[in-house]
Design an enzyme around this catalytic site. Structure first.
Site, PDB file in Angstrom:
ATOM      1  N   LYS A 172       7.854 -25.181  30.157  1.00 28.06           N
ATOM      2  CA  LYS A 172       7.814 -25.031  28.691  1.00 28.06           C
ATOM      3  C   LYS A 172       9.100 -25.596  28.112  1.00 28.06           C
ATOM      4  O   LYS A 172      10.192 -25.284  28.587  1.00 28.06           O
ATOM      5  CB  LYS A 172       7.677 -23.555  28.323  1.00 28.06           C
ATOM      6  CG  LYS A 172       7.983 -23.260  26.868  1.00 28.06           C
ATOM      7  CD  LYS A 172       7.380 -21.979  26.376  1.00 28.06           C
ATOM      8  CE  LYS A 172       8.079 -20.733  26.806  1.00 28.06           C
ATOM      9  NZ  LYS A 172       7.630 -19.550  26.040  1.00 28.06           N
TER      10      LYS A 172
HETATM   11  C1  R5P Z   1      11.792 -17.647  24.286  1.00 28.63           C
HETATM   12  O1  R5P Z   1      12.659 -17.506  25.131  1.00 28.63           O
HETATM   13  C2  R5P Z   1      10.510 -17.094  24.509  1.00 28.63           C
HETATM   14  O2  R5P Z   1      10.256 -17.268  25.863  1.00 28.63           O
HETATM   15  C3  R5P Z   1       9.324 -17.637  23.742  1.00 28.63           C
HETATM   16  O3  R5P Z   1       8.215 -17.429  24.546  1.00 28.63           O
HETATM   17  C4  R5P Z   1       9.366 -19.090  23.408  1.00 28.63           C
HETATM   18  O4  R5P Z   1      10.513 -19.400  22.674  1.00 28.63           O
HETATM   19  C5  R5P Z   1       8.114 -19.520  22.629  1.00 28.63           C
HETATM   20  O5  R5P Z   1       8.016 -18.848  21.441  1.00 28.63           O
HETATM   21  P1  R5P Z   1       8.293 -19.556  20.039  1.00 28.63           P
HETATM   22  O6  R5P Z   1       7.122 -20.467  19.793  1.00 28.63           O
HETATM   23  O7  R5P Z   1       8.366 -18.443  19.058  1.00 28.63           O
HETATM   24  O8  R5P Z   1       9.560 -20.353  20.167  1.00 28.63           O
END
Ligand code: R5P
Length: 257
Positions: A172
């Protein structure tokens, strides 16, 4: 890749489109009761039907997600510091046994490239992959870069490549200019994190660009659950990711709620 690994991964990244809309609701593991997730059960219940997977901690799974909810779980298994401390000071906090007991389809942890504890968090990933391979459990590496490092293709590309080299099964990261270069250098699927809440049209345009440049979908949180129409927004993101809708077409779906 063995049968169990492939089977679990196909529950997250859907074979029909080769893509996924993961709903990230793990933010509380370092942010506490953040905006939109104060009552996680209330927020997530209407969204579960539209999510391919939840990215979530074990505590929230146990307390806020019904066992018969028809949604795969990717379990965040790292943590340690809060927003008050040094964020890169993470360790593995949840065992593989626990992930199996919760019937997780994947596990995820953060690596902090360019931060104080870069080396330890990358080692954490290596150790997690070693264990996950024994049980056929896919590992998602979440790439977090140090505070002073730009979120650009060079650094995100560095972080994603290191994650893949350590054996992560999917990664990710954030969207950036020349995102396709990040994808080119990373041989495993990349899902895009949404980042801070931005206007819905901008989030949909970012999603469209990421998918066109090779993302295998999203693991998106705030831009869905902090939207004024969370169900409309997740449906709109699905249309972009799975059906190739444009941001404009998807915005119509969002507007209907
Ligand atoms: C961040 O460390 C978290 O793992 C979130 O899952 C990630 O940032 C994704 O969430 P968002 O779309 O709110 O950034």
């Amino acid at each position: 890749m063995d049968y169990g690994m492939k089977n679990r991964l196909s529950r997250i990244i859907k074979p029909r489109s080769g893509k996924t809309v993961m709903l990230a609701v793990d933010h509380g593991y370092f942010q506490g009761p953040t905006t939109g997730l104060r009552d996680l059960r209330k927020t997530v219940t209407p969204l579960v039907l539209h999510a391919d997977c939840l990215f979530i901690t074990r505590g929230m799974v146990r307390n806020c997600i019904d066992p018969d909810a028809d949604v795969p779980i990717c379990l965040r298994v790292s943590g340690g510091p809060s927003i008050l401390g040094e964020l890169s000071n993470e360790d593995i906090t949840t065992s593989m046994e626990e992930a199996l007991r919760l019937n997780a389809s994947g596990v995820g942890l953060s690596i902090f490239v360019g931060a104080d504890n870069e080396d330890r968090t990358i080692s954490n990933l290596g150790r997690l992959v070693n264990e996950a391979e024994r049980y056929g459990m896919p590992v998602l590496a979440v790439t977090a870069v140090g505070r002073e490092m730009a979120r650009d293709a060079r650094y995100l590309g560095l972080a994603c490549r290191i994650a893949a080299e350590m054996g992560a099964h999917f990664v990710k990261t954030y969207y950036c200019e020349d995102f396709y270069k990040v994808v080119e250098g990373c041989p495993v699927p990349i899902v895009m994190a949404g980042g801070k809440k931005i206007p819905e049209m901008d989030a949909l345009k970012m999603t469209e660009k990421a998918v066109k440049e090779g993302a295998s979908g999203v693991d998106m949180g705030r831009n869905i659950f902090q939207s004024d129409k969370p169900v409309g927004m997740i449906k709109a993101v699905r249309a972009v990711v799975h059906d190739g809708a444009s941001a404009e077409e998807a915005f119509e779906i969002y507007s209907k709620g």
